[in-house]
Design an enzyme around this catalytic site. Structure first.
Site, PDB file in Angstrom:
ATOM      1  N   ASP A  68      27.646 -28.566 -44.357  1.00  0.00           N
ATOM      2  CA  ASP A  68      26.180 -28.556 -44.278  1.00  0.00           C
ATOM      3  C   ASP A  68      25.585 -29.963 -44.113  1.00  0.00           C
ATOM      4  OD1 ASP A  68      25.025 -26.015 -44.277  1.00  0.00           O
ATOM      5  OD2 ASP A  68      25.098 -25.815 -46.466  1.00  0.00           O
ATOM      6  N   ARG A  98      27.163 -28.731 -51.862  1.00  0.00           N
ATOM      7  CA  ARG A  98      26.648 -29.821 -51.026  1.00  0.00           C
ATOM      8  C   ARG A  98      26.679 -31.183 -51.720  1.00  0.00           C
ATOM      9  NH1 ARG A  98      21.523 -28.955 -47.193  1.00  0.00           N
ATOM     10  NH2 ARG A  98      22.500 -30.851 -46.411  1.00  0.00           N
ATOM     11  N   ARG A 147      15.060 -25.322 -54.774  1.00  0.00           N
ATOM     12  CA  ARG A 147      16.004 -26.445 -54.668  1.00  0.00           C
ATOM     13  C   ARG A 147      15.577 -27.603 -55.579  1.00  0.00           C
ATOM     14  NH1 ARG A 147      19.483 -25.850 -50.126  1.00  0.00           N
ATOM     15  NH2 ARG A 147      19.829 -23.613 -49.920  1.00  0.00           N
ATOM     16  N   HIS A 176      13.106 -24.628 -48.592  1.00  0.00           N
ATOM     17  CA  HIS A 176      12.700 -26.042 -48.551  1.00  0.00           C
ATOM     18  C   HIS A 176      11.280 -26.093 -47.997  1.00  0.00           C
ATOM     19  CE1 HIS A 176      17.082 -27.587 -48.155  1.00  0.00           C
ATOM     20  NE2 HIS A 176      16.610 -28.073 -49.286  1.00  0.00           N
ATOM     21  N   CYS A 271      15.344 -30.263 -40.263  1.00  0.00           N
ATOM     22  CA  CYS A 271      16.488 -30.350 -41.186  1.00  0.00           C
ATOM     23  C   CYS A 271      17.558 -31.297 -40.662  1.00  0.00           C
ATOM     24  CB  CYS A 271      17.126 -28.984 -41.395  1.00  0.00           C
ATOM     25  SG  CYS A 271      15.996 -27.742 -41.998  1.00  0.00           S
TER      26      CYS A 271
HETATM   27  N1  ARG Z   1      22.586 -24.688 -45.262  1.00  0.00           N
HETATM   28  C1  ARG Z   1      21.679 -25.714 -45.664  1.00  0.00           C
HETATM   29  C2  ARG Z   1      21.248 -25.470 -47.110  1.00  0.00           C
HETATM   30  O1  ARG Z   1      21.057 -24.351 -47.461  1.00  0.00           O
HETATM   31  C3  ARG Z   1      20.474 -25.746 -44.775  1.00  0.00           C
HETATM   32  C4  ARG Z   1      19.574 -26.897 -45.046  1.00  0.00           C
HETATM   33  C5  ARG Z   1      18.308 -26.836 -44.294  1.00  0.00           C
HETATM   34  N2  ARG Z   1      17.609 -28.060 -44.419  1.00  0.00           N
HETATM   35  C6  ARG Z   1      16.293 -28.225 -44.568  1.00  0.00           C
HETATM   36  N3  ARG Z   1      15.824 -29.429 -44.643  1.00  0.00           N
HETATM   37  N4  ARG Z   1      15.492 -27.197 -44.714  1.00  0.00           N
HETATM   38  O2  ARG Z   1      21.110 -26.377 -47.879  1.00  0.00           O
END
Ligand code: ARG
Length: 297
Positions: A68, A98, A147, A176, A271
């Site tokens: 990712d 991550r 998040r 996000h 992203c």
């Molecule tokens: N698979 C990544 C996650 O879930 C996607 C991140 C998307 N990034 C963003 N800035 N919205 O963390």
């Protein structure tokens, strides 16, 4: 209309090891893998477009064990201090899958001359994912919930001496803030209020003098809020006709790029691109001691 002064220098990660290996958002499905060659071509077209529009791209290599990491927006929050010194507050990812990204990103940023700091790391302390944080108006606007954690807002405000306006994200598909909010210029932004709880939606609409309001369906099915603005050009993965008409009426040129492979991991243009040229004192007022403004409960 005053254009954004930031958004000319981006950090991006070359997608040499991009895969969908686990599920941490509703878009990810390991049985639907991105095509590596197509993903690379789409990424290169994005870099070329940014450069054609006068932007600069700094590229950081992808760790083989971090599928990712291509979503570079989440590596950290880049800011230029009032004295011109570049800094980055490293993200502390919500999901352990991550967290290793920071272990490569921190030394890379340090080598590039950024002072680096943390609000939490390795599972200890506040979670922060930089895709939740954007300068707009009189503050750093930070989405929290899925998040980023509320505690991170306090750290950002006091450590950076800025005003932070928190917004509670409640929509699981817009995990996000950058999936629901995109600053366009000093008065305008794309805003999808259905990502937020009622008080936060009202707070965001009050902060943006001229919002272009997106429906939940527009934001979720086209990733159109996950766009970037370079001067008067907006680079978008898709643009509903209604949205395009308003953007053009406002004087923006709309450039559409296909980033389909990256949508499989739950992200698009914003992203993939982390702006590191937001300046305190220019794009964000300096507020000694810091201040956090949260929406009413
Ligand atoms: N698979 C990544 C996650 O879930 C996607 C991140 C998307 N990034 C963003 N800035 N919205 O963390």
């Amino acid at each position: 209309m005053e254009q954004l002064s930031w958004g000319r220098h981006y950090v991006m990660v070359e997608p040499t090891h991009f895969r969908v290996e686990y599920v941490i958002n509703p878009f990810m499905d390991p049985s639907d893998q991105p095509d590596p060659a197509l993903a690379m071509a789409q990424w290169r077209a994005l870099v070329a477009t940014i450069e054609r529009l006068g932007g600069t791209v700094s590229v950081l290599p992808q760790r083989a064990d971090a599928p990712d990491m291509v979503y570079a927006m989440n590596l950290g929050l880049g800011l230029v201090a009032e004295d011109g010194a570049p800094q980055v507050v490293m993200s502390h990812m919500r999901y352990p899958q991550r967290r290793m990204e920071t272990r490569s990103a921190q030394p890379w940023f340090a080598e590039q001359g950024f002072a680096t700091s943390y609000v939490g790391a390795d599972g200890v302390g506040a979670h922060l994912e930089a895709g939740d944080a954007f300068a707009f108006g009189d503050a750093l606007v930070v989405g929290y919930g899925p998040r980023t954690e509320e505690l991170a807002l306090k750290h950002l405000a006091t450590e950076l001496d800025i005003r932070v306006r928190g917004l509670r994200i409640t929509h699981p598909g817009m995990y996000h803030l950058d999936l629901a909010f995109c600053p366009l210029d000093e008065r305008r932004a794309l805003v999808c209020p259905s990502a937020l709880d009622e008080a936060s939606a009202a707070a965001l609409l009050a902060l943006v003098p001229e919002p272009l309001v997106l429906t939940e369906e527009e934001a979720l099915t086209t990733f159109c809020a996950n766009s970037i603005v370079i001067g008067s050009t907006i680079v978008m993965p898709a643009c509903p006709d209604r949205v395009r008409a308003q953007l053009e009426e406002w004087g923006f040129e709309v450039v559409i790029l296909d980033l389909s492979e990256f949508h499989k991991g739950g992200g698009s243009i914003r992203c993939l691109t982390n702006p590191v040229d937001v300046q305190i004192g220019r794009d964000l007022p300096s507020v000694p001691g810091g201040e956090v403004i949260l929406p009413p409960v």
